[in-house]
Write an enzyme that holds these catalytic residues in place. Structure first.
Site, mmCIF file in Angstrom:
data_model
loop_
_atom_site.group_PDB
_atom_site.id
_atom_site.type_symbol
_atom_site.label_atom_id
_atom_site.label_comp_id
_atom_site.label_asym_id
_atom_site.label_seq_id
_atom_site.Cartn_x
_atom_site.Cartn_y
_atom_site.Cartn_z
ATOM 1 N N CYS A 18 0.710 -1.147 -0.051
ATOM 2 C CA CYS A 18 0.117 -0.009 0.150
ATOM 3 C C CYS A 18 0.892 1.321 -0.149
ATOM 4 C CB CYS A 18 -0.808 -0.048 1.087
ATOM 5 S SG CYS A 18 -2.363 -1.278 1.087
ATOM 6 N N HIS A 49 -3.767 -5.210 0.359
ATOM 7 C CA HIS A 49 -3.437 -5.939 1.586
ATOM 8 C C HIS A 49 -3.397 -7.616 1.365
ATOM 9 C CE1 HIS A 49 -3.320 -2.736 4.323
ATOM 10 N NE2 HIS A 49 -4.091 -1.902 3.774
ATOM 11 N N GLU A 89 -2.331 -9.528 3.597
ATOM 12 C CA GLU A 89 -2.903 -10.241 4.800
ATOM 13 C C GLU A 89 -4.347 -10.071 5.005
ATOM 14 O OE1 GLU A 89 -3.623 -6.081 6.008
ATOM 15 O OE2 GLU A 89 -2.241 -7.015 4.674
#
Length: 476
Positions: free
Chosen positions: A358, A442, A444
Protein backbone atom coordinates in the site's frame (compact mmCIF):
# COMPACT_ATOMS: atom_id res chain seq x y z
CA UNK A 1 -47.72 31.42 23.99
CA UNK A 2 -48.18 28.06 25.69
CA UNK A 3 -47.58 24.97 23.57
CA UNK A 4 -50.25 22.31 23.36
CA UNK A 5 -50.47 18.62 22.60
CA UNK A 6 -53.41 17.02 20.77
CA UNK A 7 -55.01 14.04 22.49
CA UNK A 8 -57.14 12.13 19.97
CA UNK A 9 -59.51 9.17 20.21
CA UNK A 10 -61.21 7.24 17.42
CA UNK A 11 -64.60 5.52 17.60
CA UNK A 12 -66.61 3.58 15.04
CA UNK A 13 -70.16 2.42 14.42
CA UNK A 14 -71.51 -0.15 11.95
CA UNK A 15 -74.46 0.82 9.65
CA UNK A 16 -76.47 -1.16 7.07
CA UNK A 17 -77.36 0.55 3.77
CA UNK A 18 -79.41 -0.56 0.79
CA UNK A 19 -78.65 0.16 -2.88
CA UNK A 20 -81.36 -1.22 -5.17
CA UNK A 21 -81.72 -4.90 -4.42
CA UNK A 22 -78.38 -5.18 -2.62
CA UNK A 23 -77.46 -4.24 0.90
CA UNK A 24 -74.02 -3.56 2.35
CA UNK A 25 -72.48 -2.70 5.67
CA UNK A 26 -70.58 0.55 6.12
CA UNK A 27 -68.45 1.51 9.12
CA UNK A 28 -68.45 5.19 10.05
CA UNK A 29 -65.59 6.71 12.09
CA UNK A 30 -65.63 9.65 14.44
CA UNK A 31 -62.56 11.44 15.81
CA UNK A 32 -62.45 13.48 19.02
CA UNK A 33 -59.49 15.70 19.78
CA UNK A 34 -58.58 17.74 22.84
CA UNK A 35 -55.52 19.85 23.61
CA UNK A 36 -53.18 19.55 26.60
CA UNK A 37 -50.89 22.47 27.52
CA UNK A 38 -47.11 21.90 27.87
CA UNK A 39 -45.07 23.36 30.69
CA UNK A 40 -42.33 25.89 30.00
CA UNK A 41 -39.58 23.21 29.80
CA UNK A 42 -41.44 21.32 27.07
CA UNK A 43 -42.82 18.51 29.23
CA UNK A 44 -46.50 17.78 29.18
CA UNK A 45 -48.38 19.24 32.11
CA UNK A 46 -50.85 16.38 32.33
CA UNK A 47 -50.70 12.73 31.29
CA UNK A 48 -47.79 12.90 28.79
CA UNK A 49 -44.21 11.59 29.04
CA UNK A 50 -41.01 12.37 27.16
CA UNK A 51 -40.71 11.00 23.63
CA UNK A 52 -39.18 7.47 23.63
CA UNK A 53 -37.04 8.22 20.56
CA UNK A 54 -33.98 10.36 19.97
CA UNK A 55 -34.14 13.42 17.74
CA UNK A 56 -31.48 14.54 15.27
CA UNK A 57 -28.74 16.41 17.12
CA UNK A 58 -25.73 16.15 14.77
CA UNK A 59 -24.79 17.51 11.35
CA UNK A 60 -22.42 16.20 8.70
CA UNK A 61 -21.63 19.12 6.39
CA UNK A 62 -19.81 18.37 3.13
CA UNK A 63 -17.75 20.85 1.15
CA UNK A 64 -20.25 20.67 -1.72
CA UNK A 65 -22.75 22.44 0.54
CA UNK A 66 -24.91 19.43 1.41
CA UNK A 67 -25.99 19.03 5.03
CA UNK A 68 -26.83 15.60 6.48
CA UNK A 69 -28.67 15.63 9.79
CA UNK A 70 -28.30 12.64 12.06
CA UNK A 71 -28.55 11.37 15.62
CA UNK A 72 -25.43 11.15 17.72
CA UNK A 73 -24.00 8.81 20.32
CA UNK A 74 -20.60 8.58 21.97
CA UNK A 75 -18.48 11.72 22.07
CA UNK A 76 -19.58 15.24 21.20
CA UNK A 77 -17.82 18.10 19.46
CA UNK A 78 -16.72 19.09 15.96
CA UNK A 79 -14.31 17.25 13.65
CA UNK A 80 -13.16 17.62 10.05
CA UNK A 81 -11.89 14.97 7.64
CA UNK A 82 -12.01 13.52 4.14
CA UNK A 83 -15.10 11.38 3.49
CA UNK A 84 -14.56 8.08 1.64
CA UNK A 85 -16.72 4.96 1.29
CA UNK A 86 -15.82 1.33 2.04
CA UNK A 87 -17.61 -1.64 0.44
CA UNK A 88 -16.44 -4.36 2.85
CA UNK A 89 -19.15 -6.72 4.06
CA UNK A 90 -17.28 -7.68 7.23
CA UNK A 91 -14.43 -6.39 9.35
CA UNK A 92 -15.73 -3.06 10.65
CA UNK A 93 -13.52 -3.42 13.74
CA UNK A 94 -10.41 -3.97 11.62
CA UNK A 95 -11.34 -0.91 9.56
CA UNK A 96 -11.99 1.13 12.69
CA UNK A 97 -8.47 0.37 14.00
CA UNK A 98 -6.60 0.57 10.67
CA UNK A 99 -4.03 3.42 10.85
CA UNK A 100 -4.31 3.93 7.08
CA UNK A 101 -7.62 5.75 7.65
CA UNK A 102 -6.00 8.64 9.49
CA UNK A 103 -7.57 11.92 8.37
CA UNK A 104 -10.66 10.29 6.88
CA UNK A 105 -14.36 9.68 7.52
CA UNK A 106 -15.13 6.13 6.39
CA UNK A 107 -18.59 5.50 4.97
CA UNK A 108 -19.57 1.82 5.21
CA UNK A 109 -22.00 0.62 2.54
CA UNK A 110 -23.00 -2.66 4.22
CA UNK A 111 -26.06 -2.48 6.52
CA UNK A 112 -24.84 -5.02 9.09
CA UNK A 113 -22.33 -2.96 11.05
CA UNK A 114 -21.96 -3.75 14.74
CA UNK A 115 -24.02 -6.94 14.68
CA UNK A 116 -21.12 -9.12 15.88
CA UNK A 117 -19.84 -6.69 18.51
CA UNK A 118 -16.11 -6.23 19.05
CA UNK A 119 -13.23 -8.11 20.68
CA UNK A 120 -9.62 -7.41 21.55
CA UNK A 121 -8.16 -9.92 19.06
CA UNK A 122 -9.53 -8.30 15.90
CA UNK A 123 -7.91 -4.90 16.33
CA UNK A 124 -5.36 -3.97 13.69
CA UNK A 125 -3.58 -1.56 16.02
CA UNK A 126 -3.69 -0.65 19.68
CA UNK A 127 -4.22 2.95 18.70
CA UNK A 128 -7.59 4.65 18.87
CA UNK A 129 -7.86 6.79 15.79
CA UNK A 130 -10.41 9.49 15.16
CA UNK A 131 -12.97 7.67 13.07
CA UNK A 132 -16.32 8.59 11.66
CA UNK A 133 -18.99 6.05 10.92
CA UNK A 134 -22.11 6.95 8.95
CA UNK A 135 -24.83 4.32 8.76
CA UNK A 136 -27.18 3.54 5.93
CA UNK A 137 -30.67 4.98 5.45
CA UNK A 138 -32.27 4.35 8.83
CA UNK A 139 -29.20 4.17 11.04
CA UNK A 140 -25.81 5.87 10.52
CA UNK A 141 -22.70 5.78 12.67
CA UNK A 142 -19.76 8.13 12.86
CA UNK A 143 -16.86 7.44 15.18
CA UNK A 144 -13.85 9.46 16.26
CA UNK A 145 -10.60 8.20 17.73
CA UNK A 146 -9.55 9.96 20.93
CA UNK A 147 -6.63 12.19 21.77
CA UNK A 148 -3.30 10.74 23.03
CA UNK A 149 -4.43 10.81 26.67
CA UNK A 150 -7.28 8.45 25.78
CA UNK A 151 -5.20 5.86 23.96
CA UNK A 152 -5.72 2.16 24.53
CA UNK A 153 -3.31 -0.10 26.39
CA UNK A 154 0.14 -0.69 24.82
CA UNK A 155 0.55 -3.53 22.35
CA UNK A 156 0.91 -6.89 24.08
CA UNK A 157 4.25 -8.73 23.85
CA UNK A 158 6.18 -5.80 22.39
CA UNK A 159 8.08 -2.83 23.70
CA UNK A 160 5.95 0.12 24.89
CA UNK A 161 4.89 2.48 22.12
CA UNK A 162 3.98 6.13 22.36
CA UNK A 163 1.80 7.85 19.77
CA UNK A 164 1.13 11.37 18.65
CA UNK A 165 -2.48 11.05 17.55
CA UNK A 166 -3.01 14.47 16.02
CA UNK A 167 -5.17 13.36 13.13
CA UNK A 168 -8.64 12.16 12.32
CA UNK A 169 -10.28 9.04 10.94
CA UNK A 170 -14.00 8.85 10.17
CA UNK A 171 -15.96 5.63 10.07
CA UNK A 172 -19.33 5.84 8.28
CA UNK A 173 -21.47 2.69 8.43
CA UNK A 174 -24.92 1.23 8.08
CA UNK A 175 -26.51 -0.31 11.17
CA UNK A 176 -29.76 -1.80 12.37
CA UNK A 177 -31.71 -0.12 15.17
CA UNK A 178 -30.98 -3.01 17.54
CA UNK A 179 -27.25 -2.99 16.83
CA UNK A 180 -26.19 -1.37 20.07
CA UNK A 181 -28.35 -3.47 22.39
CA UNK A 182 -27.96 -6.93 20.86
CA UNK A 183 -24.97 -8.63 19.22
CA UNK A 184 -24.47 -12.20 18.06
CA UNK A 185 -20.98 -13.71 18.03
CA UNK A 186 -19.24 -16.13 20.38
CA UNK A 187 -16.05 -14.03 20.28
CA UNK A 188 -17.80 -10.79 21.26
CA UNK A 189 -16.62 -9.11 24.46
CA UNK A 190 -18.69 -5.92 24.19
CA UNK A 191 -20.98 -4.04 21.85
CA UNK A 192 -19.70 -1.59 19.27
CA UNK A 193 -21.57 1.22 20.99
CA UNK A 194 -19.88 0.55 24.33
CA UNK A 195 -16.51 0.17 22.59
CA UNK A 196 -16.80 3.61 21.01
CA UNK A 197 -18.11 5.28 24.14
CA UNK A 198 -15.23 3.94 26.27
CA UNK A 199 -12.72 5.40 23.82
CA UNK A 200 -14.38 8.80 23.47
CA UNK A 201 -15.35 8.03 19.88
CA UNK A 202 -18.16 10.01 18.32
CA UNK A 203 -21.01 8.29 16.48
CA UNK A 204 -24.03 9.28 14.41
CA UNK A 205 -26.93 7.28 12.99
CA UNK A 206 -30.09 7.77 10.92
CA UNK A 207 -28.18 8.90 7.82
CA UNK A 208 -28.79 7.88 4.19
CA UNK A 209 -25.33 6.55 3.35
CA UNK A 210 -26.46 5.27 -0.04
CA UNK A 211 -27.14 8.85 -1.11
CA UNK A 212 -23.77 9.99 0.29
CA UNK A 213 -21.97 7.15 -1.51
CA UNK A 214 -23.57 8.08 -4.84
CA UNK A 215 -22.43 11.66 -4.28
CA UNK A 216 -18.86 10.55 -3.57
CA UNK A 217 -18.77 8.33 -6.66
CA UNK A 218 -19.97 11.24 -8.78
CA UNK A 219 -17.93 14.07 -7.28
CA UNK A 220 -15.05 12.19 -5.67
CA UNK A 221 -13.90 12.18 -2.05
CA UNK A 222 -15.16 15.25 -0.19
CA UNK A 223 -14.05 17.06 2.93
CA UNK A 224 -16.69 16.91 5.64
CA UNK A 225 -17.29 18.39 9.09
CA UNK A 226 -19.20 16.53 11.79
CA UNK A 227 -20.60 18.54 14.67
CA UNK A 228 -22.96 18.18 17.61
CA UNK A 229 -22.43 21.80 18.67
CA UNK A 230 -25.60 23.83 18.17
CA UNK A 231 -23.68 27.10 18.57
CA UNK A 232 -21.91 26.52 15.24
CA UNK A 233 -23.90 27.60 12.21
CA UNK A 234 -24.15 25.63 8.98
CA UNK A 235 -22.18 28.40 7.29
CA UNK A 236 -19.32 28.09 9.81
CA UNK A 237 -19.15 24.32 9.35
CA UNK A 238 -19.19 24.67 5.57
CA UNK A 239 -16.34 27.17 5.77
CA UNK A 240 -14.34 24.69 7.86
CA UNK A 241 -14.83 21.99 5.24
CA UNK A 242 -13.68 24.29 2.45
CA UNK A 243 -10.55 25.55 4.20
CA UNK A 244 -9.21 22.16 5.40
CA UNK A 245 -7.22 19.86 3.12
CA UNK A 246 -5.67 16.41 3.50
CA UNK A 247 -3.40 16.65 0.45
CA UNK A 248 0.24 17.31 1.31
CA UNK A 249 -0.22 16.52 5.02
CA UNK A 250 2.19 14.11 6.73
CA UNK A 251 -0.15 11.68 8.49
CA UNK A 252 2.44 8.92 8.85
CA UNK A 253 4.31 10.58 11.71
CA UNK A 254 1.15 10.50 13.81
CA UNK A 255 0.61 6.74 13.48
CA UNK A 256 4.16 5.37 13.53
CA UNK A 257 5.78 3.93 16.64
CA UNK A 258 8.41 6.13 18.33
CA UNK A 259 10.95 3.44 19.27
CA UNK A 260 11.88 0.07 17.68
CA UNK A 261 10.37 -3.11 19.09
CA UNK A 262 10.31 -6.84 18.37
CA UNK A 263 7.11 -8.50 17.18
CA UNK A 264 6.55 -12.14 18.21
CA UNK A 265 2.85 -12.97 17.70
CA UNK A 266 1.92 -15.39 14.91
CA UNK A 267 -1.44 -16.06 13.32
CA UNK A 268 -3.40 -18.15 15.80
CA UNK A 269 -3.79 -21.78 14.78
CA UNK A 270 -7.57 -21.61 14.32
CA UNK A 271 -7.14 -18.79 11.80
CA UNK A 272 -4.06 -20.19 10.02
CA UNK A 273 -5.06 -20.92 6.42
CA UNK A 274 -1.62 -21.74 5.00
CA UNK A 275 -0.08 -24.75 6.71
CA UNK A 276 2.96 -25.26 4.48
CA UNK A 277 6.30 -25.59 6.24
CA UNK A 278 8.06 -22.33 6.97
CA UNK A 279 11.65 -23.49 6.62
CA UNK A 280 14.55 -21.20 7.47
CA UNK A 281 13.91 -18.17 9.66
CA UNK A 282 14.70 -14.69 8.30
CA UNK A 283 15.27 -11.42 10.10
CA UNK A 284 12.92 -8.82 8.62
CA UNK A 285 12.87 -5.11 9.44
CA UNK A 286 9.38 -3.60 9.16
CA UNK A 287 9.06 0.16 8.68
CA UNK A 288 6.00 1.31 10.60
CA UNK A 289 4.14 3.82 8.43
CA UNK A 290 0.93 2.72 10.17
CA UNK A 291 1.44 -1.03 9.96
CA UNK A 292 -1.45 -3.43 10.55
CA UNK A 293 -0.98 -6.19 13.10
CA UNK A 294 -1.95 -8.92 10.69
CA UNK A 295 0.94 -8.08 8.36
CA UNK A 296 3.27 -8.76 11.26
CA UNK A 297 1.39 -11.92 12.24
CA UNK A 298 1.60 -13.30 8.72
CA UNK A 299 5.34 -12.61 8.50
CA UNK A 300 5.88 -14.31 11.86
CA UNK A 301 3.80 -17.28 10.69
CA UNK A 302 6.12 -17.64 7.71
CA UNK A 303 9.07 -17.98 10.07
CA UNK A 304 10.32 -14.40 10.12
CA UNK A 305 11.92 -12.71 13.10
CA UNK A 306 10.57 -9.16 12.98
CA UNK A 307 11.91 -5.86 14.24
CA UNK A 308 9.55 -2.90 13.77
CA UNK A 309 11.12 0.56 13.45
CA UNK A 310 9.67 4.10 13.29
CA UNK A 311 9.00 5.79 9.96
CA UNK A 312 11.96 8.14 10.48
CA UNK A 313 14.50 5.44 11.34
CA UNK A 314 17.73 6.06 9.32
CA UNK A 315 18.47 3.64 6.49
CA UNK A 316 22.10 3.48 7.64
CA UNK A 317 21.00 2.00 10.96
CA UNK A 318 18.85 -0.56 9.17
CA UNK A 319 21.75 -1.73 7.00
CA UNK A 320 23.98 -2.06 10.08
CA UNK A 321 21.54 -4.64 11.41
CA UNK A 322 22.14 -6.79 8.30
CA UNK A 323 18.50 -7.82 7.82
CA UNK A 324 17.47 -10.51 5.35
CA UNK A 325 14.68 -8.27 4.11
CA UNK A 326 12.79 -5.03 4.70
CA UNK A 327 9.02 -4.40 4.66
CA UNK A 328 7.65 -0.95 3.88
CA UNK A 329 4.18 -1.00 5.42
CA UNK A 330 0.80 0.48 4.71
CA UNK A 331 0.01 3.95 6.02
CA UNK A 332 -2.29 6.95 5.63
CA UNK A 333 -2.33 9.95 3.37
CA UNK A 334 -0.30 11.39 0.53
CA UNK A 335 3.08 9.69 -0.25
CA UNK A 336 4.34 13.00 -1.67
CA UNK A 337 3.94 14.54 1.79
CA UNK A 338 6.67 12.32 3.29
CA UNK A 339 9.84 12.92 1.23
CA UNK A 340 11.97 11.69 4.14
CA UNK A 341 10.38 8.25 3.75
CA UNK A 342 11.05 8.27 -0.01
CA UNK A 343 14.72 9.03 0.66
CA UNK A 344 14.91 6.17 3.16
CA UNK A 345 13.46 3.76 0.60
CA UNK A 346 15.97 4.98 -2.02
CA UNK A 347 18.89 4.19 0.30
CA UNK A 348 17.68 0.66 1.04
CA UNK A 349 16.45 -0.72 -2.30
CA UNK A 350 19.03 -2.73 -4.18
CA UNK A 351 20.90 -3.66 -1.00
CA UNK A 352 18.45 -6.13 0.53
CA UNK A 353 15.17 -7.70 -0.68
CA UNK A 354 12.25 -5.34 0.00
CA UNK A 355 8.46 -5.68 -0.03
CA UNK A 356 6.13 -2.66 -0.16
CA UNK A 357 2.46 -2.82 0.82
CA UNK A 358 0.00 0.00 0.00
CA UNK A 359 1.82 3.16 1.17
CA UNK A 360 5.03 1.14 0.90
CA UNK A 361 4.15 0.36 -2.72
CA UNK A 362 3.63 4.06 -3.47
CA UNK A 363 6.88 5.04 -1.76
CA UNK A 364 8.74 2.43 -3.81
CA UNK A 365 7.19 3.87 -6.97
CA UNK A 366 8.44 7.34 -6.10
CA UNK A 367 11.85 6.08 -4.98
CA UNK A 368 12.30 4.40 -8.37
CA UNK A 369 11.64 7.72 -10.11
CA UNK A 370 7.93 7.34 -10.74
CA UNK A 371 5.06 9.60 -9.72
CA UNK A 372 1.86 9.08 -7.76
CA UNK A 373 -1.52 10.74 -8.19
CA UNK A 374 -4.69 11.18 -6.13
CA UNK A 375 -7.58 9.01 -7.28
CA UNK A 376 -11.14 10.27 -7.64
CA UNK A 377 -12.51 8.33 -4.66
CA UNK A 378 -9.85 5.70 -4.09
CA UNK A 379 -10.19 2.00 -3.40
CA UNK A 380 -11.67 1.01 -0.04
CA UNK A 381 -13.18 -2.43 0.45
CA UNK A 382 -12.72 -6.18 0.45
CA UNK A 383 -14.00 -7.02 -3.03
CA UNK A 384 -11.53 -5.53 -5.54
CA UNK A 385 -10.52 -7.92 -8.36
CA UNK A 386 -6.83 -7.87 -9.26
CA UNK A 387 -5.13 -9.77 -12.06
CA UNK A 388 -1.66 -11.18 -11.44
CA UNK A 389 -0.04 -10.56 -14.85
CA UNK A 390 2.71 -13.09 -14.14
CA UNK A 391 0.41 -16.03 -13.52
CA UNK A 392 -2.86 -14.85 -15.07
CA UNK A 393 -4.56 -15.56 -11.74
CA UNK A 394 -7.35 -13.23 -10.56
CA UNK A 395 -7.41 -12.43 -6.85
CA UNK A 396 -10.19 -10.75 -4.89
CA UNK A 397 -8.38 -8.30 -2.67
CA UNK A 398 -8.83 -5.95 0.28
CA UNK A 399 -7.78 -2.40 -0.55
CA UNK A 400 -7.55 0.95 1.20
CA UNK A 401 -5.82 3.81 -0.59
CA UNK A 402 -6.55 7.15 -2.24
CA UNK A 403 -3.33 7.38 -4.26
CA UNK A 404 -1.87 5.26 -7.06
CA UNK A 405 1.42 4.88 -8.92
CA UNK A 406 1.47 6.07 -12.54
CA UNK A 407 3.04 3.13 -14.42
CA UNK A 408 3.91 5.34 -17.39
CA UNK A 409 6.29 7.30 -15.17
CA UNK A 410 8.33 4.29 -14.06
CA UNK A 411 11.83 3.71 -15.49
CA UNK A 412 12.86 0.83 -17.72
CA UNK A 413 13.21 -2.48 -15.89
CA UNK A 414 10.31 -1.95 -13.48
CA UNK A 415 7.54 -4.46 -14.12
CA UNK A 416 3.84 -3.93 -13.46
CA UNK A 417 2.89 -7.30 -11.95
CA UNK A 418 -0.73 -6.69 -10.89
CA UNK A 419 -3.59 -4.64 -12.33
CA UNK A 420 -6.86 -3.61 -10.69
CA UNK A 421 -9.60 -4.95 -12.97
CA UNK A 422 -12.11 -2.28 -11.94
CA UNK A 423 -10.16 0.66 -13.35
CA UNK A 424 -6.88 -0.70 -14.74
CA UNK A 425 -4.73 1.03 -12.13
CA UNK A 426 -1.34 -0.34 -11.09
CA UNK A 427 -1.72 -2.82 -8.22
CA UNK A 428 1.76 -4.35 -8.02
CA UNK A 429 5.38 -3.84 -9.05
CA UNK A 430 8.57 -5.86 -9.32
CA UNK A 431 12.16 -4.98 -10.18
CA UNK A 432 14.23 -8.20 -10.07
CA UNK A 433 17.54 -6.37 -10.53
CA UNK A 434 16.85 -4.29 -7.41
CA UNK A 435 15.39 -7.21 -5.41
CA UNK A 436 12.03 -5.57 -4.80
CA UNK A 437 8.32 -6.34 -5.02
CA UNK A 438 5.21 -4.43 -4.00
CA UNK A 439 1.43 -4.64 -3.83
CA UNK A 440 -1.08 -1.79 -3.73
CA UNK A 441 -3.50 -3.92 -1.71
CA UNK A 442 -3.45 -5.92 1.54
CA UNK A 443 -2.21 -9.53 1.12
CA UNK A 444 -2.79 -10.17 4.84
CA UNK A 445 -6.40 -9.07 4.20
CA UNK A 446 -7.62 -9.16 7.76
CA UNK A 447 -10.48 -10.14 7.93
CA UNK A 448 -10.41 -11.32 4.32
CA UNK A 449 -10.41 -12.30 1.53
CA UNK A 450 -7.24 -14.40 1.58
CA UNK A 451 -6.74 -14.92 -2.15
CA UNK A 452 -3.35 -13.17 -2.10
CA UNK A 453 -1.91 -15.34 0.67
CA UNK A 454 -3.00 -18.80 -0.46
CA UNK A 455 -1.43 -20.64 -3.37
CA UNK A 456 -0.77 -24.22 -4.37
CA UNK A 457 2.04 -24.12 -6.91
CA UNK A 458 2.02 -20.33 -7.27
CA UNK A 459 4.03 -18.16 -4.89
CA UNK A 460 1.86 -15.39 -3.54
CA UNK A 461 2.68 -12.25 -1.54
CA UNK A 462 4.51 -13.29 1.64
CA UNK A 463 5.72 -16.59 0.15
CA UNK A 464 7.15 -14.67 -2.80
CA UNK A 465 8.93 -12.30 -0.42
CA UNK A 466 10.37 -15.30 1.43
CA UNK A 467 11.60 -16.65 -1.91
CA UNK A 468 13.33 -13.33 -2.64
CA UNK A 469 15.26 -13.63 0.63
CA UNK A 470 16.12 -17.28 -0.06
CA UNK A 471 17.53 -16.37 -3.47
CA UNK A 472 19.62 -13.58 -1.94
CA UNK A 473 21.09 -15.94 0.65
CA UNK A 474 21.94 -18.51 -2.02
CA UNK A 475 23.87 -15.86 -3.95
CA UNK A 476 25.90 -15.08 -0.86
Amino acid sequence: MAATSMDCSIGSQLFTTCFGSKSSKVRAFSVRCSSVPFSADGAAAVGLVERPWKVADARLVLEDGSIWRAKSFGASGTQVGEVVFNTSLTGYQEILTDPSYAGQFVLMTNPHIGNTGVNFDDEESRQCFLAVNVVEFFIGLITFYPAPSDLMLPLVDVAPRTYDISFLICFVCRLSTMIFASVSNWRCTETLGDYLAERNIMGIYDVDTRAITRRLRQDGSLIGVLSTEETKTDKELLEMSRTWDIVGVDLISGVSCKVPYVWVDKTESEWEFNSKGRGEAFHVIAYDFGIKHNILRRLASYGCKITVVPSTWPASEILKMKPDGVIFSNGPGDPSAVPYAVETVKEIIGKVPVFGICMGHQLLGQALGGTTFKMKFGHHGGNHPVRNLQSGRVEISAQNHNYAVDPASLPKGVQVTHVNLNDGSCAGLAFPERKLMSLQYHPEASPGPHDSDIGNDTLLAFAEFIQLMIQEKEKA
